[in-house]
Scaffold this active site. Structure first.
Site, short mmCIF file in Angstrom:
data_model
loop_
_atom_site.label_atom_id
_atom_site.label_comp_id
_atom_site.label_asym_id
_atom_site.label_seq_id
_atom_site.Cartn_x
_atom_site.Cartn_y
_atom_site.Cartn_z
N CYS A 51 75.88 17.57 -63.84
CA CYS A 51 77.08 17.60 -62.92
C CYS A 51 76.72 18.41 -61.70
CB CYS A 51 78.12 18.29 -64.15
SG CYS A 51 79.35 18.83 -62.75
N CYS A 54 79.32 21.27 -61.19
CA CYS A 54 78.61 22.57 -62.08
C CYS A 54 77.59 23.48 -61.55
CB CYS A 54 78.31 21.71 -63.44
SG CYS A 54 79.63 20.68 -64.34
#
Length: 386
Positions: A51, A54
């Site tokens: 991600c 993230c």
């Protein structure tokens, strides 16, 4: 003197790191126990290794002093990969479907507040303050909704907090929101589209009734394509039995042919089966179906090919299949070169033992990441290992 200088540098580095969020080690049960003992909430950064947002939170927000000061004093902090180890079961328990998701959990294991996505410093601290205020927590907001709250700003905020983890509830919130707010802006249009799962959702009626307003923000052909996708998704949900993990092929093909040709209906079903097999961790079936789907990949777009190639890198070990994934990755780059697909190719070459090509594509990927403003830390680790 040299030793003192090194130790000083290490000490300064430790202080700098301590200014950010301190994440606890250990399993989730021990973290909950500590939170209960200290009468604090647990803050969970629920992330996935692939991600991008993230990684940006780790790089830009978590190390900040103001963020660390607030989170370290008010919460027991945990960072958990939702696709590995106990994170898999936690993702199911707390219905984590998008990354990054931020959970605020009490000592009894109940999620009292949540949000998601890349969040700037000020808002990230505000979310934490809301989690600490029983009147602003998601649990309290839901109660206010059930009591009939109609303020559009309140409804929009509640919908945004729940749309990716409680779609059924979010649909109810958005239905009321569009009843209370007669005009639609571009944010509303995106929220409406994001909230519709099937034709059985109350939002599908809103989607149809507000077609004229939606066409102010998207072309009519895109509206019709979205409409078709919603209908196909409805058919697929009815065709798949989650308990037995089986498909009613005949039902899907019959119903889908009302929208697309038989050939396209069959291709759609195969893709849906592959996606479900990957979700169910039936890698052998996923590999077989995907190889069949992309025998001819000339018409597939760059993003689709990169996604298939990356999934093979993460899940498949057969060298011949990985070499086919490399071909998809090369075609993806030919159609639209980016940090993402060059990174995929570097990892695939490394997995089959071709260090020379892995190094070349890792270097290219890092170069593109810098020009695109992407976080290339994982690619840099790969390059150092070669």
């Amino acid at each position: 003197m040299k030793k003192i200088a090194i130790l000083s540098a290490l000490f300064i580095g430790a202080i700098a790191w301590a200014q950010g969020i301190k994440f606890e080690e250990g399993n989730f049960a021990s973290i909950l126990a500590k939170a209960k003992k200290e009468n604090k909430l647990v803050f969970v950064d629920a992330y996935a290794s692939w991600c991008g947002p993230c990684k940006l939170m780790v790089k830009n927000i978590f190390p900040l002093k103001n963020v660390g000061d607030y989170y370290n004093s008010h919460f027991i902090n945990a960072k958990i990969d939702m696709e590995k180890g106990e994170g898999i079961d936690l993702a199911k328990k707390y219905n984590v479907k998008a990354f990054p998701t931020y959970l605020f959990i009490d000592g009894n294991g109940e999620a009292v507040h949540r949000t998601l996505g890349y969040v700037e410093e000020k808002d990230f601290i505000q979310f934490a303050m809301d989690a600490g205020d029983p009147n602003k927590r998601l649990t309290s907001l839901k109660q206010q909704f059930e009591k009939g709250e109609k303020d559009p700003a309140f409804l929009k905020n509640l919908a945004e907090l729940t749309i990716y983890n409680d779609s059924e509830f979010a649909a109810k919130v958005l239905t009321r929101y569009f009843q209370e707010k007669p005009t639609m802006d571009e944010d509303d249009a995106q929220l409406l589209i994001s909230g519709i799962q099937t034709t059985e959702s109350p939002l599908y009626k809103v989607f149809q009734e507000k077609k004229t307003e939606l066409l102010k923000f998207l072309p009519e052909d895109k509206y019709e394509k979205l409409n078709q996708n919603i209908q196909i998704n409805t058919i697929s949900k009815k065709a798949y039995n989650a308990d037995t993990k089986t498909w009613n092929d005949q039902y899907f093909i019959t119903e889908a042919q009302k929208l697309v040709s038989k050939e396209n209906a069959e291709k759609l079903l195969k893709k849906l089966k592959a996606s479900r097999a990957l979700k169910n961790k039936d890698i052998a079936l996923y590999e077989k179906l995907t190889l069949d789907i992309y025998q001819d990949y000339s018409k597939a777009n760059s993003s689709e090919l990169n996604s298939a190639a990356w999934n093979f890198f993460e899940n498949v070990n057969n060298k011949a299949s990985l070499e086919q994934a490399i071909a998809w990755g090369q075609e993806s780059i030919k159609k639209d070169q980016s940090y993402a697909n060059t990174d995929t190719l570097a990892n695939l070459y490394n997995k089959i033992g071709d260090k020379k090509n892995a190094k070349m594509w890792a270097e290219k990927s890092i170069e593109l990441a810098k020009s695109e403003g992407q976080d290339s830390s994982d690619t840099e680790k790969l390059l150092k290992s070669l």
